[in-house]
Write a protein that holds these residues in place. Structure first.
Motif, PDB file in Angstrom:
ATOM      1  N   ASP A   1     -28.672 -22.485  52.801  1.00  0.00           N
ATOM      2  CA  ASP A   1     -27.957 -23.292  51.811  1.00  0.00           C
ATOM      3  C   ASP A   1     -27.038 -24.299  52.466  1.00  0.00           C
ATOM      4  O   ASP A   1     -26.863 -25.411  51.986  1.00  0.00           O
ATOM      5  CB  ASP A   1     -27.147 -22.375  50.883  1.00  0.00           C
ATOM      6  N   VAL A   2     -26.414 -23.871  53.555  1.00  0.00           N
ATOM      7  CA  VAL A   2     -25.449 -24.755  54.223  1.00  0.00           C
ATOM      8  C   VAL A   2     -25.311 -24.325  55.684  1.00  0.00           C
ATOM      9  O   VAL A   2     -25.492 -23.148  56.005  1.00  0.00           O
ATOM     10  CB  VAL A   2     -24.083 -24.720  53.477  1.00  0.00           C
ATOM     11  N   CYS A   3     -24.992 -25.277  56.560  1.00  0.00           N
ATOM     12  CA  CYS A   3     -24.742 -24.944  57.970  1.00  0.00           C
ATOM     13  C   CYS A   3     -23.241 -24.809  58.204  1.00  0.00           C
ATOM     14  O   CYS A   3     -22.429 -25.216  57.381  1.00  0.00           O
ATOM     15  CB  CYS A   3     -25.275 -26.058  58.874  1.00  0.00           C
ATOM     16  N   CYS A   4     -22.905 -24.239  59.347  1.00  0.00           N
ATOM     17  CA  CYS A   4     -21.504 -24.219  59.770  1.00  0.00           C
ATOM     18  C   CYS A   4     -21.475 -24.268  61.289  1.00  0.00           C
ATOM     19  O   CYS A   4     -22.500 -24.060  61.946  1.00  0.00           O
ATOM     20  CB  CYS A   4     -20.779 -22.971  59.265  1.00  0.00           C
ATOM     21  N   THR A   5     -20.287 -24.561  61.838  1.00  0.00           N
ATOM     22  CA  THR A   5     -20.086 -24.435  63.284  1.00  0.00           C
ATOM     23  C   THR A   5     -18.941 -23.449  63.466  1.00  0.00           C
ATOM     24  O   THR A   5     -18.330 -23.007  62.485  1.00  0.00           O
ATOM     25  CB  THR A   5     -19.720 -25.790  63.941  1.00  0.00           C
TER      26      THR A   5
ATOM     27  N   GLU B   1     -39.464 -17.143  58.958  1.00  0.00           N
ATOM     28  CA  GLU B   1     -40.126 -16.008  58.305  1.00  0.00           C
ATOM     29  C   GLU B   1     -39.174 -14.821  58.187  1.00  0.00           C
ATOM     30  O   GLU B   1     -39.055 -14.199  57.124  1.00  0.00           O
ATOM     31  CB  GLU B   1     -41.377 -15.568  59.081  1.00  0.00           C
ATOM     32  N   SER B   2     -38.481 -14.494  59.305  1.00  0.00           N
ATOM     33  CA  SER B   2     -37.585 -13.329  59.258  1.00  0.00           C
ATOM     34  C   SER B   2     -36.406 -13.595  58.328  1.00  0.00           C
ATOM     35  O   SER B   2     -35.917 -12.684  57.652  1.00  0.00           O
ATOM     36  CB  SER B   2     -37.127 -12.922  60.665  1.00  0.00           C
ATOM     37  N   LEU B   3     -35.969 -14.858  58.243  1.00  0.00           N
ATOM     38  CA  LEU B   3     -34.878 -15.181  57.314  1.00  0.00           C
ATOM     39  C   LEU B   3     -35.354 -15.045  55.869  1.00  0.00           C
ATOM     40  O   LEU B   3     -34.627 -14.509  55.020  1.00  0.00           O
ATOM     41  CB  LEU B   3     -34.345 -16.596  57.588  1.00  0.00           C
ATOM     42  N   ARG B   4     -36.586 -15.485  55.585  1.00  0.00           N
ATOM     43  CA  ARG B   4     -37.120 -15.363  54.212  1.00  0.00           C
ATOM     44  C   ARG B   4     -37.163 -13.900  53.781  1.00  0.00           C
ATOM     45  O   ARG B   4     -36.844 -13.563  52.655  1.00  0.00           O
ATOM     46  CB  ARG B   4     -38.515 -16.001  54.114  1.00  0.00           C
ATOM     47  N   GLU B   5     -37.536 -13.011  54.707  1.00  0.00           N
ATOM     48  CA  GLU B   5     -37.578 -11.565  54.399  1.00  0.00           C
ATOM     49  C   GLU B   5     -36.191 -11.052  54.034  1.00  0.00           C
ATOM     50  O   GLU B   5     -36.022 -10.310  53.076  1.00  0.00           O
ATOM     51  CB  GLU B   5     -38.048 -10.787  55.629  1.00  0.00           C
ATOM     52  N   LYS B   6     -35.205 -11.461  54.819  1.00  0.00           N
ATOM     53  CA  LYS B   6     -33.820 -11.014  54.581  1.00  0.00           C
ATOM     54  C   LYS B   6     -33.313 -11.577  53.248  1.00  0.00           C
ATOM     55  O   LYS B   6     -32.632 -10.880  52.487  1.00  0.00           O
ATOM     56  CB  LYS B   6     -32.941 -11.487  55.746  1.00  0.00           C
ATOM     57  N   LYS B   7     -33.668 -12.832  52.959  1.00  0.00           N
ATOM     58  CA  LYS B   7     -33.242 -13.452  51.696  1.00  0.00           C
ATOM     59  C   LYS B   7     -33.816 -12.687  50.496  1.00  0.00           C
ATOM     60  O   LYS B   7     -33.148 -12.518  49.480  1.00  0.00           O
ATOM     61  CB  LYS B   7     -33.707 -14.914  51.636  1.00  0.00           C
ATOM     62  N   ALA B   8     -35.041 -12.194  50.657  1.00  0.00           N
ATOM     63  CA  ALA B   8     -35.681 -11.454  49.567  1.00  0.00           C
ATOM     64  C   ALA B   8     -34.928 -10.149  49.298  1.00  0.00           C
ATOM     65  O   ALA B   8     -34.875  -9.671  48.157  1.00  0.00           O
ATOM     66  CB  ALA B   8     -37.140 -11.173  49.930  1.00  0.00           C
ATOM     67  N   ALA B   9     -34.323  -9.584  50.342  1.00  0.00           N
ATOM     68  CA  ALA B   9     -33.571  -8.335  50.175  1.00  0.00           C
ATOM     69  C   ALA B   9     -32.199  -8.579  49.538  1.00  0.00           C
ATOM     70  O   ALA B   9     -31.593  -7.657  49.000  1.00  0.00           O
ATOM     71  CB  ALA B   9     -33.409  -7.645  51.530  1.00  0.00           C
ATOM     72  N   TYR B  10     -31.691  -9.818  49.615  1.00  0.00           N
ATOM     73  CA  TYR B  10     -30.367 -10.166  49.045  1.00  0.00           C
ATOM     74  C   TYR B  10     -30.498 -11.420  48.189  1.00  0.00           C
ATOM     75  O   TYR B  10     -29.947 -12.471  48.528  1.00  0.00           O
ATOM     76  CB  TYR B  10     -29.349 -10.406  50.166  1.00  0.00           C
ATOM     77  N   PRO B  11     -31.234 -11.331  47.065  1.00  0.00           N
ATOM     78  CA  PRO B  11     -31.530 -12.549  46.298  1.00  0.00           C
ATOM     79  C   PRO B  11     -30.298 -13.253  45.738  1.00  0.00           C
ATOM     80  O   PRO B  11     -30.335 -14.453  45.478  1.00  0.00           O
ATOM     81  CB  PRO B  11     -32.435 -12.031  45.167  1.00  0.00           C
ATOM     82  N   GLN B  12     -29.202 -12.531  45.570  1.00  0.00           N
ATOM     83  CA  GLN B  12     -27.986 -13.142  44.992  1.00  0.00           C
ATOM     84  C   GLN B  12     -27.120 -13.841  46.051  1.00  0.00           C
ATOM     85  O   GLN B  12     -26.181 -14.550  45.709  1.00  0.00           O
ATOM     86  CB  GLN B  12     -27.173 -12.097  44.197  1.00  0.00           C
ATOM     87  N   ALA B  13     -27.427 -13.625  47.318  1.00  0.00           N
ATOM     88  CA  ALA B  13     -26.568 -14.173  48.385  1.00  0.00           C
ATOM     89  C   ALA B  13     -26.902 -15.625  48.704  1.00  0.00           C
ATOM     90  O   ALA B  13     -28.050 -16.048  48.572  1.00  0.00           O
ATOM     91  CB  ALA B  13     -26.720 -13.327  49.643  1.00  0.00           C
TER      92      ALA B  13
ATOM     93  N   ALA C   1     -30.139 -31.478  54.242  1.00  0.00           N
ATOM     94  CA  ALA C   1     -29.304 -31.079  53.099  1.00  0.00           C
ATOM     95  C   ALA C   1     -28.287 -30.019  53.538  1.00  0.00           C
ATOM     96  O   ALA C   1     -27.112 -30.088  53.151  1.00  0.00           O
ATOM     97  CB  ALA C   1     -30.184 -30.561  51.967  1.00  0.00           C
ATOM     98  N   SER C   2     -28.705 -29.054  54.366  1.00  0.00           N
ATOM     99  CA  SER C   2     -27.782 -27.997  54.831  1.00  0.00           C
ATOM    100  C   SER C   2     -26.693 -28.564  55.733  1.00  0.00           C
ATOM    101  O   SER C   2     -25.529 -28.180  55.630  1.00  0.00           O
ATOM    102  CB  SER C   2     -28.545 -26.912  55.600  1.00  0.00           C
TER     103      SER C   2
END
Ligand code: 13P
Length: 299
Positions: free
Chosen positions: A121-125, A92-104, A290-291
């Motif tokens: 979109d993708v994971c990393c280590t 939920e908190s990630l969805r909120e942040k994504k809404a603030a940066y739709p191009q990222a 997928a990520s």
């Protein structure tokens, strides 16, 4: 029958493989089939043909194994072994942040829940974060949840990195003053730290790497004294693989309580009872897969 004999018997019986993170207690590392960093462990989990994977680490790591290997049974010896860093972010908190940066685009450190991976979109280590960010066709990257790893990446790319404010409480204990004191006490030593350390600690280090990267560096450096800034479980492999070198830690507080919850008794118990099965709901699993698969393709 002793514990180790029983473990070997159960491994045969269940067609099981034991994977352990570099931070696990000595006894667990000694009896694992493979010990490694987060990236190596996710590759092993995806590639193994065992039917059962006993994951000696924390929740998010076992979850990644279950996401990558849906046909296998993944067991977590201690169900309460969590990660305070992973707990700093929810879908939920990630969805909120994504809404603030739709191009990222969202790059998610593997120290996160399956549901957060599914929203990314993708994971990393820590061993491939810069490579993953560079490979994406986006100039703005929302990098979650580790702010220190985000800072490390931001200093090595021209892309705009928008960090999440999460930290690993263990690495956070190391201060720049600890590095200065350690260097003053051992002027011949080299300093190697994990990128989850604070930026001012990273800036003072000679080398920055994932846990397995730290072990490789220790083997390659000509220095005989090595000052380490990561969780102390790493000492087991460092001493075995570099018997001619001496290791010192930047802080006595470099102990992750969650990583220390797994014991050989618990490994035997979950194999005996087939309990603590890690389950990820199928729709979340597919999206999180997928990520993780994108990361494995890039790295
Ligand atoms: P690596 O083993 O990938 O360096 O990660 C360490 C870690 O964050 C474990 O929680």
């Amino acid at each position: 029958m002793d514990l180790v004999t029983r473990l070997e018997e159960l491994k045969q019986e269940r067609n099981a493989v034991i994977l352990a993170h570099n931070y696990q207690i000595d006894e667990v590392q000694a009896h694992a089939d493979f010990v490694g960093d987060s990236f190596e462990l996710s590759r092993k989990a995806a590639a193994t043909d065992a039917e059962v994977v006993v994951f000696c680490g924390v929740q998010f790591m076992a979850e990644s194994a279950a996401i990558l290997s849906p046909g296998k049974t993944v067991l977590l010896p201690e169900a309460r072994a969590g990660c305070p860093l992973a707990d700093t972010i929810t879908p939920e908190s990630l969805r909120e942040k994504k809404a603030a940066y739709p191009q990222a685009k969202v790059v998610c450190y593997v120290n996160s829940s399956a549901a957060v991976k599914a929203e990314s979109d993708v994971c990393c280590t820590s061993s491939n974060a810069v490579q993953v960010v560079e490979a994406l066709d986006a100039e703005e990257i929302l990098f979650v949840p580790d702010a220190n790893l985000a800072d490390y990446v931001a200093k090595r790319t021209r892309k705009k990195i928008i960090p999440w404010n999460g930290h690993c409480i263990t690495h956070y204990r190391v201060t720049a003053e600890d590095v200065r004191k350690a260097r003053a006490a051992r002027p011949e030593a080299v300093v190697v730290v994990h990128p989850e350390c604070r930026p001012e600690v990273v800036a003072l280090a000679d080398h920055v790497a994932s846990t397995s990267g730290i072990i490789r560096f220790a083997g390659e450096t000509t220095a005989l004294e090595i000052i380490v800034g990561t969780e102390m479980g790493i000492l087991y492999r460092l001493e075995r693989e570099c018997p001619d070198k001496k290791f010192f830690f930047l802080s006595p507080g470099l102990v992750c309580r969650n990583m220390k919850m797994t014991t050989l008794e618990k490994v035997v118990r979950v194999l005996e009872t087939m309990s603590n099965v890690v389950r990820v709901p199928e729709d979340t699993r597919r999206q999180a897969y997928a990520s993780l698969a994108r990361m494995l393709e890039i790295a």
